[in-house]
Design a protein around this motif. Structure first.
Motif, mmCIF file in Angstrom:
data_model
loop_
_atom_site.group_PDB
_atom_site.id
_atom_site.type_symbol
_atom_site.label_atom_id
_atom_site.label_comp_id
_atom_site.label_asym_id
_atom_site.label_seq_id
_atom_site.Cartn_x
_atom_site.Cartn_y
_atom_site.Cartn_z
ATOM 1 N N VAL A 161 0.856 -1.193 0.000
ATOM 2 C CA VAL A 161 0.000 0.000 0.000
ATOM 3 C C VAL A 161 0.889 1.239 0.000
ATOM 4 O O VAL A 161 1.854 1.323 0.772
ATOM 5 C CB VAL A 161 -0.935 0.014 1.222
ATOM 6 N N THR A 162 0.562 2.202 -0.849
ATOM 7 C CA THR A 162 1.358 3.422 -0.946
ATOM 8 C C THR A 162 0.535 4.635 -0.527
ATOM 9 O O THR A 162 -0.693 4.656 -0.652
ATOM 10 C CB THR A 162 1.858 3.639 -2.382
ATOM 11 N N ASP A 163 1.226 5.632 -0.029
ATOM 12 C CA ASP A 163 0.624 6.922 0.311
ATOM 13 C C ASP A 163 1.551 8.002 -0.223
ATOM 14 O O ASP A 163 2.625 8.244 0.316
ATOM 15 C CB ASP A 163 0.445 7.063 1.819
ATOM 16 N N THR A 164 1.127 8.646 -1.329
ATOM 17 C CA THR A 164 1.955 9.692 -1.939
ATOM 18 C C THR A 164 1.415 11.086 -1.647
ATOM 19 O O THR A 164 1.782 12.043 -2.314
ATOM 20 C CB THR A 164 2.046 9.476 -3.460
ATOM 21 N N SER A 165 0.552 11.199 -0.639
ATOM 22 C CA SER A 165 0.045 12.519 -0.256
ATOM 23 C C SER A 165 1.040 13.265 0.624
ATOM 24 O O SER A 165 0.859 14.459 0.887
ATOM 25 C CB SER A 165 -1.292 12.378 0.485
ATOM 26 N N VAL A 166 2.063 12.554 1.101
ATOM 27 C CA VAL A 166 3.107 13.157 1.923
ATOM 28 C C VAL A 166 4.454 12.828 1.282
ATOM 29 O O VAL A 166 4.549 11.993 0.386
ATOM 30 C CB VAL A 166 3.059 12.632 3.375
ATOM 31 N N TYR A 167 5.511 13.492 1.778
ATOM 32 C CA TYR A 167 6.856 13.195 1.283
ATOM 33 C C TYR A 167 7.829 13.220 2.452
ATOM 34 O O TYR A 167 7.761 14.147 3.264
ATOM 35 C CB TYR A 167 7.291 14.210 0.224
ATOM 36 N N PRO A 168 8.736 12.258 2.601
ATOM 37 C CA PRO A 168 8.882 11.095 1.722
ATOM 38 C C PRO A 168 7.596 10.277 1.635
ATOM 39 O O PRO A 168 6.818 10.234 2.581
ATOM 40 C CB PRO A 168 10.015 10.300 2.371
ATOM 41 N N TRP A 169 7.417 9.625 0.502
ATOM 42 C CA TRP A 169 6.239 8.798 0.302
ATOM 43 C C TRP A 169 6.284 7.597 1.233
ATOM 44 O O TRP A 169 7.352 7.101 1.593
ATOM 45 C CB TRP A 169 6.159 8.348 -1.153
ATOM 46 N N ARG A 170 5.090 7.139 1.618
ATOM 47 C CA ARG A 170 4.993 6.060 2.603
ATOM 48 C C ARG A 170 4.629 4.734 1.938
ATOM 49 O O ARG A 170 3.771 4.698 1.055
ATOM 50 C CB ARG A 170 3.941 6.400 3.658
ATOM 51 N N LEU A 171 5.266 3.680 2.421
ATOM 52 C CA LEU A 171 5.024 2.344 1.899
ATOM 53 C C LEU A 171 4.648 1.424 3.050
ATOM 54 O O LEU A 171 5.298 1.441 4.105
ATOM 55 C CB LEU A 171 6.287 1.829 1.203
ATOM 56 N N SER A 172 3.600 0.632 2.860
ATOM 57 C CA SER A 172 3.148 -0.304 3.895
ATOM 58 C C SER A 172 2.943 -1.684 3.281
ATOM 59 O O SER A 172 2.584 -1.807 2.104
ATOM 60 C CB SER A 172 1.832 0.171 4.533
ATOM 61 N N LEU A 173 3.176 -2.704 4.089
ATOM 62 C CA LEU A 173 2.878 -4.080 3.698
ATOM 63 C C LEU A 173 1.767 -4.573 4.605
ATOM 64 O O LEU A 173 1.969 -4.775 5.806
ATOM 65 C CB LEU A 173 4.132 -4.954 3.840
ATOM 66 N N LYS A 174 0.578 -4.754 4.027
ATOM 67 C CA LYS A 174 -0.610 -5.077 4.801
ATOM 68 C C LYS A 174 -1.077 -6.502 4.527
ATOM 69 O O LYS A 174 -1.070 -6.963 3.385
ATOM 70 C CB LYS A 174 -1.740 -4.100 4.464
ATOM 71 N N ALA A 175 -1.491 -7.184 5.575
ATOM 72 C CA ALA A 175 -2.095 -8.506 5.434
ATOM 73 C C ALA A 175 -3.583 -8.322 5.130
ATOM 74 O O ALA A 175 -4.272 -7.535 5.791
ATOM 75 C CB ALA A 175 -1.913 -9.311 6.715
ATOM 76 N N LEU A 176 -4.077 -9.031 4.119
ATOM 77 C CA LEU A 176 -5.496 -8.980 3.773
ATOM 78 C C LEU A 176 -6.228 -10.083 4.524
ATOM 79 O O LEU A 176 -5.752 -11.220 4.604
ATOM 80 C CB LEU A 176 -5.679 -9.148 2.266
ATOM 81 N N ASP A 177 -7.374 -9.746 5.051
ATOM 82 C CA ASP A 177 -8.157 -10.690 5.851
ATOM 83 C C ASP A 177 -8.986 -11.577 4.933
ATOM 84 O O ASP A 177 -10.027 -11.168 4.424
ATOM 85 C CB ASP A 177 -9.051 -9.919 6.821
ATOM 86 N N ALA A 178 -8.514 -12.822 4.742
ATOM 87 C CA ALA A 178 -9.205 -13.736 3.829
ATOM 88 C C ALA A 178 -10.546 -14.197 4.382
ATOM 89 O O ALA A 178 -11.389 -14.696 3.632
ATOM 90 C CB ALA A 178 -8.324 -14.950 3.537
ATOM 91 N N ALA A 179 -10.758 -14.041 5.687
ATOM 92 C CA ALA A 179 -12.013 -14.498 6.295
ATOM 93 C C ALA A 179 -12.893 -13.328 6.719
ATOM 94 O O ALA A 179 -13.900 -13.531 7.405
ATOM 95 C CB ALA A 179 -11.709 -15.394 7.492
ATOM 96 N N GLY A 180 -12.521 -12.123 6.333
ATOM 97 C CA GLY A 180 -13.281 -10.954 6.757
ATOM 98 C C GLY A 180 -14.598 -10.784 6.018
ATOM 99 O O GLY A 180 -14.893 -11.479 5.048
ATOM 100 N N LYS A 181 -15.373 -9.829 6.482
ATOM 101 C CA LYS A 181 -16.650 -9.532 5.843
ATOM 102 C C LYS A 181 -16.421 -8.734 4.559
ATOM 103 O O LYS A 181 -15.500 -7.938 4.477
ATOM 104 C CB LYS A 181 -17.535 -8.729 6.800
#
Length: 325
Positions: A161-181
């Motif tokens: 996941v990226t966020d380029t609304s700020v600088y330095p730009w932000r990078l995240s590694l997110k786990a997706l919930d395979a059992a979520g709603k």
């Protein structure tokens, strides 16, 4: 009203391309995104559409104009192709041979190790949902290639996941919930326009023999961390359903048996069921967040005619003139 903002290489806004048209955006999970737009041939804002200048469409993610893609069509418009600024990580490399990870070095540490090799500090790690201690090896790879390989052995679905609304730009590694709603519902005769489904049983595997660094009898396997067994196998219920289907998987970047085993297990989890992909034409019926298709969102596809529904993730979004498919 579509608005293309143009920024110079120092990220200062230098123009607004109010006559931009033929705007389209292609977003794919865990890959580089692209933005395309055109300007009239004699529009003075063409002067600002220079290679590696940045553009932003309607306040969204930041892209950079790619060189050697400008083309004038028969309508008298100049077409531009832009790539997401995550591609700046292709510009720098891990020169030589690098081995990072193992006990005491966690997933966020490995990500920071790669980002620390940027010549210009465009990106910083914002969030990471994983704290594994896998070992990684790279040789003469771009930072982006090395970065993407970090998630290969991680369990379950994930998303960069990226966020380029700020600088330095932000990078995240997110786990997706395979059992979520489900966060989004797409239903026939409601907001689903077109539908296409593909199933590919040819790549299925219920037993995988992982092989890593080395050659011949000296090639790394998983026996030392797998009770002497050189393979990983699906649960018996899956084997009973599809039979025993073997595959040999080789990735010589792995020099640690634990990391090799984890990567192979993630691959087996993915291959032990026939792959199915869905492509739908979807119409946003409101401006609410719950009625918007976004990459990584959990979606439920409902088919009343078939009496079934499918829960999956949005892995790719293409937008043209406000339409989403």
């Amino acid at each position: 009203i579509p608005m293309i903002e143009i920024f110079d290489t120092a990220r200062r806004r230098v123009a607004i391309a109010e006559n931009a048209h033929a705007i389209s955006e292609q977003q794919r999970i865990n890959a580089i995104w692209y933005l395309n737009f055109s300007l009239p041939y004699q529009d003075p804002k063409n002067e600002y559409c220079r290679p590696f200048y940045y553009v932003r469409h309607n306040g969204g993610e930041l892209y950079r104009i790619m060189p050697a893609t400008m083309a004038v069509d028969e309508t008298g418009s100049v077409a531009y192709q832009c790539e997401h600024v995550l591609a700046t990580l292709i510009d720098n490399v891990l020169f030589g041979y690098h081995v990072v990870g193992n006990l005491g070095t966690y997933t966020p540490d490995v990500i920071r190790y790669i980002l620390n090799h940027q010549l210009t500090r465009h990106w910083v790690l914002h969030q990471c949902d994983y704290r594994n201690q896998f070992e990684y090896g790279w040789e003469q790879e771009s930072l982006l290639s090395a970065l993407f390989s970090i998630a290969n052995p991680l369990p379950g679905p994930y998303m960069w996941v990226t966020d380029t609304s700020v600088y330095p730009w932000r990078l995240s590694l997110k786990a997706l919930d395979a059992a979520g709603k489900p966060e989004l519902y797409v239903r026939r005769r409601h907001n689903m326009g077109t539908f296409h489904r593909d199933r590919d049983p040819q790549q299925i595997a219920t037993r995988i023999y992982p092989k890593g660094y080395g050659e011949g009898v000296n090639q790394l396997g998983i026996e030392s961390v797998n009770g002497g067994v050189p393979y990983l196998q699906s649960p018996q219920a899956v084997v009973d359903k599809y039979g025993l289907i073997e595959r040999v998987w080789v990735d010589r970047r792995y020099e640690d048996p634990e990391s090799l085993k984890a990567a192979a297990q993630a691959m087996l989890d993915e291959l032990q069921e026939p792959a199915a992909s869905y492509e739908v034409g979807f119409q946003e019926l409101s401006t609410a967040d719950w009625d918007r298709a976004e990459v990584g969102r959990r979606v439920r596809l409902v088919f009343p005619e078939l009496g079934e529904s499918v829960d999956t993730f949005v892995t790719q979004v293409s937008r043209d003139f406000g339409d989403i498919t």
